[in-house]
Scaffold this motif. Structure first.
Motif, PDB file in Angstrom:
ATOM      1  N   LYS A 193       9.634 -34.167  13.254  1.00  0.00           N
ATOM      2  CA  LYS A 193       8.529 -33.747  12.384  1.00  0.00           C
ATOM      3  C   LYS A 193       8.022 -32.353  12.730  1.00  0.00           C
ATOM      4  CE  LYS A 193       6.891 -38.324  10.988  1.00  0.00           C
ATOM      5  NZ  LYS A 193       7.395 -38.205   9.597  1.00  0.00           N
ATOM      6  N   GLN A 194       8.091 -31.986  14.012  1.00  0.00           N
ATOM      7  CA  GLN A 194       7.616 -30.671  14.423  1.00  0.00           C
ATOM      8  C   GLN A 194       8.500 -29.547  13.886  1.00  0.00           C
ATOM      9  OE1 GLN A 194       4.727 -30.155  16.041  1.00  0.00           O
ATOM     10  NE2 GLN A 194       4.412 -32.376  15.916  1.00  0.00           N
ATOM     11  N   ALA A 195       9.752 -29.877  13.538  1.00  0.00           N
ATOM     12  CA  ALA A 195      10.688 -28.847  13.075  1.00  0.00           C
ATOM     13  C   ALA A 195      10.632 -28.626  11.566  1.00  0.00           C
ATOM     14  CB  ALA A 195      12.114 -29.232  13.480  1.00  0.00           C
ATOM     15  N   ILE A 196       9.809 -29.398  10.863  1.00  0.00           N
ATOM     16  CA  ILE A 196       9.751 -29.281   9.404  1.00  0.00           C
ATOM     17  C   ILE A 196       9.287 -27.886   8.984  1.00  0.00           C
ATOM     18  CG2 ILE A 196       8.500 -30.068   7.352  1.00  0.00           C
ATOM     19  CD1 ILE A 196       8.660 -32.892   8.451  1.00  0.00           C
ATOM     20  N   SER A 197       8.283 -27.360   9.674  1.00  0.00           N
ATOM     21  CA  SER A 197       7.735 -26.048   9.303  1.00  0.00           C
ATOM     22  C   SER A 197       8.796 -24.953   9.379  1.00  0.00           C
ATOM     23  CB  SER A 197       6.547 -25.685  10.203  1.00  0.00           C
ATOM     24  OG  SER A 197       5.480 -26.579   9.988  1.00  0.00           O
ATOM     25  N   LYS A 198       9.637 -25.004  10.406  1.00  0.00           N
ATOM     26  CA  LYS A 198      10.683 -23.985  10.536  1.00  0.00           C
ATOM     27  C   LYS A 198      11.717 -24.120   9.425  1.00  0.00           C
ATOM     28  CE  LYS A 198      13.854 -21.745  13.731  1.00  0.00           C
ATOM     29  NZ  LYS A 198      14.788 -21.443  12.658  1.00  0.00           N
ATOM     30  N   LEU A 199      12.050 -25.348   9.062  1.00  0.00           N
ATOM     31  CA  LEU A 199      13.011 -25.573   7.991  1.00  0.00           C
ATOM     32  C   LEU A 199      12.464 -25.037   6.668  1.00  0.00           C
ATOM     33  CD1 LEU A 199      15.728 -26.820   7.192  1.00  0.00           C
ATOM     34  CD2 LEU A 199      14.571 -29.016   6.934  1.00  0.00           C
ATOM     35  N   ILE A 200      11.184 -25.265   6.419  1.00  0.00           N
ATOM     36  CA  ILE A 200      10.529 -24.741   5.213  1.00  0.00           C
ATOM     37  C   ILE A 200      10.584 -23.214   5.214  1.00  0.00           C
ATOM     38  CG2 ILE A 200       8.303 -24.502   4.045  1.00  0.00           C
ATOM     39  CD1 ILE A 200       7.696 -27.399   5.023  1.00  0.00           C
TER      40      ILE A 200
END
Length: 294
Positions: free
Chosen positions: A106-113
């Motif tokens: 879940k913490q990596a969602i922002s980077k993927l966006i």
């Protein structure tokens, strides 16, 4: 190097029509594999079989676990976008990603966006998304849990040039980190920039399975000479057995194993000044069409 995906003797029939004929290939860790073929060649059927969505004969293993129809071992470590992304119209893009992501991802969602440049609409409901927005969300959903294997069917569909570039960079960086990709695309110029390995299909049969470099190196190469006397240069090269292409340029076609050194010697011996030599890049589309034509 271990195979993340192993497909052995895959056979598929739709009633009396056999659409896959003993398809066998492997995808190794960190490799980008391009699956190429005309419409109806069997690309999507192969991808659905790998995911256990289509009943077929043969053996499929993902990270050593056997895949069965409707009971796909190893699929937990796979991300996929097949045909069209499965999207709930009244959820936002971010809600889709949060719903799919495991706690550790879940913490990596922002980077993927950020990598896919989705920040401007990720909090809007998906029913308002354009085709390109929906496609990027589908790709993000396939990548969100950092799977070992990612299967993408026509991932560039609906993407503009900038979005295509962003996706290419993301795929290359994920592959460098160890993710394996199996990608089907009609945009062969993009696959040429991406794929390490190539599987060419025709009517459900593999007609070539090799590396991208080897496939392109074995194709015909075209070399353009700019000289002080193009008319004389053409006569010299033609007399020396080179195939000249029609047109005003001094353009020769080299066969497999031929270099340009002998052509250069023939011209310089006869005092024709070579001002420039341009070697045209091999075109994946032409190579594939030649393979399919036999």
């Amino acid at each position: 190097m271990n195979s993340v995906l192993s497909v052995q003797n895959l056979i598929k029939n739709f009633k009396s029509n056999q659409v896959l004929h003993n398809v066998t290939f492997n995808c190794k860790k960190g490799r980008i594999v391009g699956l190429i073929g005309a419409n109806g060649a069997g690309k999507t059927t192969i991808m659905k079989s790998i995911l256990g969505l289509v009943k077929s004969r043969g053996a499929i293993k993902i990270n050593g676990e056997t895949v069965h129809f409707n009971h796909a071992g190893g699929v937990d470590s796979v991300g996929a976008l097949i045909e069209y992304p499965g999207i709930y119209p009244y959820l936002t893009g971010k809600e889709h990603l949060n719903m799919l992501a495991t706690n550790e991802n879940k913490q990596a969602i922002s980077k993927l966006i950020s990598d896919l440049k989705m920040a401007g609409y990720i909090d809007k409901r998906a029913k308002n998304y354009s085709l390109g927005m929906r496609q990027k969300l589908g790709i993000a959903m396939a990548l969100v849990n950092h799977p070992d294997l990612v299967i993408l069917d026509e991932p560039m569909n609906g993407l503009d040039p900038q979005a295509t570039y962003d996706l290419r960079q993301l795929i290359l960086s994920r592959a460098q980190a160890g993710t394996t990709f199996l990608i089907s695309s009609h945009i062969l110029s993009e696959l040429q920039k991406l794929a390490n390995d190539v599987i060419v299909l025709d009517k459900g049969r593999i007609v070539r399975s090799t590396t991208m470099g080897e496939l392109l190196s074995k194709s015909l190469k075209r070399v353009i000479f700019k000289t002080s006397d193009d008319g004389r240069a053409k006569s010299i090269l033609q007399a020396s057995g080179y195939h000249l292409e029609l047109g005003s340029q001094v353009k020769i076609t080299l066969k497999e194993g031929e270099g340009i050194e002998e052509a250069v010697k023939q011209l310089t011996r006869r005092n024709v000044l070579i001002e420039d030599i341009v070697q045209e890049n091999n075109d994946l589309e032409k190579v594939v069409l030649n393979l399919i034509k036999g």
